[in-house]
Design a protein around this motif. Structure first.
Motif, PDB file in Angstrom:
ATOM      1  N   GLN A   1       0.817  -1.209   0.000  1.00  0.00           N
ATOM      2  CA  GLN A   1       0.000   0.000   0.000  1.00  0.00           C
ATOM      3  C   GLN A   1       0.853   1.262   0.000  1.00  0.00           C
ATOM      4  O   GLN A   1       0.559   2.239  -0.673  1.00  0.00           O
ATOM      5  CB  GLN A   1      -0.924   0.000   1.218  1.00  0.00           C
ATOM      6  N   ASN A   2       1.928   1.244   0.788  1.00  0.00           N
ATOM      7  CA  ASN A   2       2.801   2.417   0.883  1.00  0.00           C
ATOM      8  C   ASN A   2       4.127   2.132   0.197  1.00  0.00           C
ATOM      9  O   ASN A   2       5.197   2.221   0.795  1.00  0.00           O
ATOM     10  CB  ASN A   2       3.018   2.801   2.345  1.00  0.00           C
TER      11      ASN A   2
ATOM     12  N   ASP B   1       7.028   4.621   0.516  1.00  0.00           N
ATOM     13  CA  ASP B   1       7.446   5.101   1.822  1.00  0.00           C
ATOM     14  C   ASP B   1       8.838   4.629   2.224  1.00  0.00           C
ATOM     15  O   ASP B   1       9.408   5.123   3.183  1.00  0.00           O
ATOM     16  CB  ASP B   1       6.438   4.663   2.886  1.00  0.00           C
TER      17      ASP B   1
ATOM     18  N   TYR C   1       3.909  16.937 -16.902  1.00  0.00           N
ATOM     19  CA  TYR C   1       3.068  17.762 -16.029  1.00  0.00           C
ATOM     20  C   TYR C   1       3.564  19.199 -16.068  1.00  0.00           C
ATOM     21  O   TYR C   1       4.771  19.453 -16.178  1.00  0.00           O
ATOM     22  CB  TYR C   1       3.120  17.283 -14.574  1.00  0.00           C
TER      23      TYR C   1
ATOM     24  N   GLU D   1       2.862  19.699  -4.495  1.00  0.00           N
ATOM     25  CA  GLU D   1       2.344  19.189  -5.764  1.00  0.00           C
ATOM     26  C   GLU D   1       3.325  18.205  -6.402  1.00  0.00           C
ATOM     27  O   GLU D   1       2.909  17.203  -6.999  1.00  0.00           O
ATOM     28  CB  GLU D   1       2.059  20.349  -6.721  1.00  0.00           C
TER      29      GLU D   1
ATOM     30  N   LYS E   1       2.848  14.953  -4.755  1.00  0.00           N
ATOM     31  CA  LYS E   1       1.608  14.310  -5.211  1.00  0.00           C
ATOM     32  C   LYS E   1       1.825  13.594  -6.542  1.00  0.00           C
ATOM     33  O   LYS E   1       1.334  12.496  -6.766  1.00  0.00           O
ATOM     34  CB  LYS E   1       0.491  15.358  -5.350  1.00  0.00           C
TER      35      LYS E   1
ATOM     36  N   TYR F   1       4.690  12.443  -7.573  1.00  0.00           N
ATOM     37  CA  TYR F   1       5.525  11.296  -7.234  1.00  0.00           C
ATOM     38  C   TYR F   1       4.695  10.125  -6.720  1.00  0.00           C
ATOM     39  O   TYR F   1       4.924   8.959  -7.083  1.00  0.00           O
ATOM     40  CB  TYR F   1       6.565  11.718  -6.195  1.00  0.00           C
ATOM     41  N   ARG F   2       3.704  10.421  -5.880  1.00  0.00           N
ATOM     42  CA  ARG F   2       2.880   9.368  -5.286  1.00  0.00           C
ATOM     43  C   ARG F   2       1.831   8.828  -6.263  1.00  0.00           C
ATOM     44  O   ARG F   2       1.148   7.855  -5.964  1.00  0.00           O
ATOM     45  CB  ARG F   2       2.185   9.893  -4.029  1.00  0.00           C
ATOM     46  N   GLY F   3       1.668   9.499  -7.411  1.00  0.00           N
ATOM     47  CA  GLY F   3       0.674   9.061  -8.372  1.00  0.00           C
ATOM     48  C   GLY F   3      -0.720   9.534  -8.067  1.00  0.00           C
ATOM     49  O   GLY F   3      -1.716   8.925  -8.488  1.00  0.00           O
ATOM     50  N   ASP F   4      -0.833  10.662  -7.353  1.00  0.00           N
ATOM     51  CA  ASP F   4      -2.151  11.188  -6.996  1.00  0.00           C
ATOM     52  C   ASP F   4      -2.871  11.825  -8.183  1.00  0.00           C
ATOM     53  O   ASP F   4      -4.073  12.074  -8.129  1.00  0.00           O
ATOM     54  CB  ASP F   4      -2.026  12.234  -5.876  1.00  0.00           C
ATOM     55  N   TYR F   5      -2.128  12.091  -9.263  1.00  0.00           N
ATOM     56  CA  TYR F   5      -2.746  12.695 -10.456  1.00  0.00           C
ATOM     57  C   TYR F   5      -2.780  11.674 -11.590  1.00  0.00           C
ATOM     58  O   TYR F   5      -1.878  10.864 -11.732  1.00  0.00           O
ATOM     59  CB  TYR F   5      -1.979  13.933 -10.912  1.00  0.00           C
TER      60      TYR F   5
END
Length: 337
Positions: A5-6, A9, A266, A328, A331, A333-337
């Motif tokens: 999941q993380n 991290d 992006y 941003e 975000k 990096y984490r794949g939030d977009y």
């Protein structure tokens, strides 16, 4: 079973930032604070002020932008940073205008044989969190090409010309000493781009801080080949003699034209209105107006647009808010977009 999941991290995000000028150190200090693994790729085409003087006298790369990036990434005590940044007073004759850090970088480059080994030593001395990499191992001359077919050389002359630029290129300085040399990427620059999670272009002046790096062929190719997400931070204000009448789409288009591909994944674009008094401020005469949003033009560049309030208003001008930019970038990096 180990949870995935993380999955991000377990290590620091690897962020490589490419640019120069005053905007780059601001972002670097924010990324350092966010515990990112940072590499700064810094332009070597500056030919003004202390940097230009040392570059001419010692045939070395201009140290000013490198100095500021070192300080931004340094964990040294503040007194050491202050000493490194101290600039001699105008009445100090031949030392006038020189920052102590510039002299130290130039001296270590001479002592160690090249800037690469000088910076390795400085990374220890200044307790650098990350690495600062010259875009090229030797000084470059920026060339501005205009629509009428004319060309002007030298960053200082180009900025003073104050007319719209068609495109830019670079050549090696002192070609009589390096007749066969071509602009090449500095030590570990391509590696930093290829191994990054995120590669950031900017913030900074489009034609004099960002593009002088992009047009080095090895860097351009690395930006096309890297598995990293490529992020462009668009300027908030247009700049006199560089980006007059530019929309956000124009900035992105010019980047992609110099990359010779639609390679920016992006773009971070400020969507908040700049107060009128900042546009009219006597402190920022190089600013013209706020960059206009062009939705249709942006669609043509095939880039994911992230619009947010990135304003950081100071008496000296309009800047990007480093924490908002970093938020941003993480975000993405984490794949939030």
């Amino acid at each position: 079973m180990i949870s995935t999941q993380n999955k991000f991290d377990y290590r620091q995000p690897k962020v490589t930032v490419i640019g120069g000028g005053t905007g780059l150190p601001i972002l670097l200090s924010g990324l350092k604070e966010a515990k990112c693994d940072v590499s700064a790729v810094v332009t070597v085409a500056d030919d003004g002020g202390s940097s230009g003087s040392l570059r001419t006298s010692l045939n070395t790369i201009p140290p000013g932008d490198i100095r500021n990036c070192l300080v931004a990434l340094s964990d040294a005590k503040q007194i050491y940073k202050d000493i490194f940044q101290y600039r001699f007073a105008p009445e100090d004759n031949e030392f006038s205008g020189h920052a102590i850090g510039n002299l130290i970088i130039a001296a270590l480059a001479e002592m160690r044989g090249d800037v690469h080994h000088a910076l390795k030593l400085l990374q220890v001395m200044m307790a650098i969190h990350g690495q600062v990499l010259p875009a090229c191992p030797y000084p470059l001359v920026l060339q501005a090409h205009y629509a009428d077919g004319s060309m002007i050389e030298g960053e200082t002359r180009i900025v003073a010309e104050k007319r719209p630029i068609d495109c830019v290129s670079v050549r090696v300085a002192n070609p009589d000493k390096r007749p066969d040399a071509q602009p090449t990427a500095g030590n570990n620059v391509v590696k930093a781009i290829m191994e990054a999670d995120i590669v950031v272009l900017g913030p900074g002046s489009l034609y004099t801080s960002i593009l002088p790096n992009v047009v080095i062929e090895e860097i351009r190719q690395a930006l096309l080949d890297t598995p990293a997400k490529v992020v462009y931070i668009c300027n908030i204000m247009t700049q006199l003699g560089e980006t007059e009448h530019f929309t956000d789409a124009d900035h992105l288009r010019v980047i992609n034209e110099h990359l010779q591909a639609k390679a920016v994944d992006y773009a971070l674009i400020n969507k908040t209105t700049v107060p009128y008094e900042y546009i009219e401020s006597k402190e920022t005469p190089e600013y013209l107006v706020q960059v206009v949003h062009d939705k249709q033009g942006l669609l043509k560049e095939k880039t994911k647009i992230i619009g947010a309030d990135f304003l950081n208003l100071k008496e000296s001008g309009v800047y990007h808010d480093q924490r908002k930019l970093v938020a941003e970038i993480l975000k993405i990096y984490r794949g939030d977009y």
